[in-house]
Design a protein around this motif. Structure first.
Motif, mmCIF file in Angstrom:
data_model
loop_
_atom_site.group_PDB
_atom_site.id
_atom_site.type_symbol
_atom_site.label_atom_id
_atom_site.label_comp_id
_atom_site.label_asym_id
_atom_site.label_seq_id
_atom_site.Cartn_x
_atom_site.Cartn_y
_atom_site.Cartn_z
ATOM 1 N N ASP A 154 0.839 -1.190 0.000
ATOM 2 C CA ASP A 154 0.000 0.000 0.000
ATOM 3 C C ASP A 154 0.881 1.250 0.000
ATOM 4 O OD1 ASP A 154 -2.170 1.659 0.139
ATOM 5 O OD2 ASP A 154 -2.642 1.237 2.231
ATOM 6 N N ALA A 155 0.429 2.285 -0.660
ATOM 7 C CA ALA A 155 1.180 3.539 -0.704
ATOM 8 C C ALA A 155 1.264 4.176 0.678
ATOM 9 C CB ALA A 155 0.529 4.502 -1.687
ATOM 10 N N LYS A 156 0.342 3.838 1.569
ATOM 11 C CA LYS A 156 0.330 4.404 2.919
ATOM 12 C C LYS A 156 1.277 3.674 3.859
ATOM 13 C CE LYS A 156 -4.536 5.552 2.414
ATOM 14 N NZ LYS A 156 -5.875 5.245 2.888
ATOM 15 N N TYR A 157 1.983 2.675 3.351
ATOM 16 C CA TYR A 157 2.887 1.878 4.184
ATOM 17 C C TYR A 157 3.946 2.769 4.828
ATOM 18 C CZ TYR A 157 6.118 -1.826 5.465
ATOM 19 O OH TYR A 157 6.949 -2.671 6.158
ATOM 20 N N ALA A 158 4.104 2.630 6.110
ATOM 21 C CA ALA A 158 5.046 3.475 6.855
ATOM 22 C C ALA A 158 6.484 3.097 6.507
ATOM 23 C CB ALA A 158 4.816 3.326 8.347
ATOM 24 N N LYS A 159 7.258 4.077 6.110
ATOM 25 C CA LYS A 159 8.658 3.836 5.771
ATOM 26 C C LYS A 159 9.574 4.265 6.907
ATOM 27 C CE LYS A 159 7.842 4.157 0.882
ATOM 28 N NZ LYS A 159 8.009 4.862 -0.356
#
Length: 63
Positions: free
Chosen positions: A27-32
């Protein structure tokens, strides 16, 4: 016995995931970046309690 082992190994090999497309997309919202909480300074009473718990634990595992 060897025949059963070979057949089982062959079945597991054929049923495994072969392509990365079988995995869900990231997901693009995945915390990096992960933010750690600020550390808490322990009081002398807290340190004493932790020391007592450590001593109790060390005595318990020695017996």
């Amino acid at each position: 016995m060897k025949k059963i082992l070979f057949v089982s190994l062959a079945i597991m090999t054929l049923c495994s995931c072969h392509q990365a497309s079988e995995l869900p997309p990231i997901d693009a919202k995945y915390a990096k970046e992960f933010i750690l909480p600020d550390p808490v300074v322990l009081s002398d009473a807290d340190r004493q309690q932790i020391k007592e718990l450590q001593e109790e634990y060390n005595k318990a595992i020695r017996n």
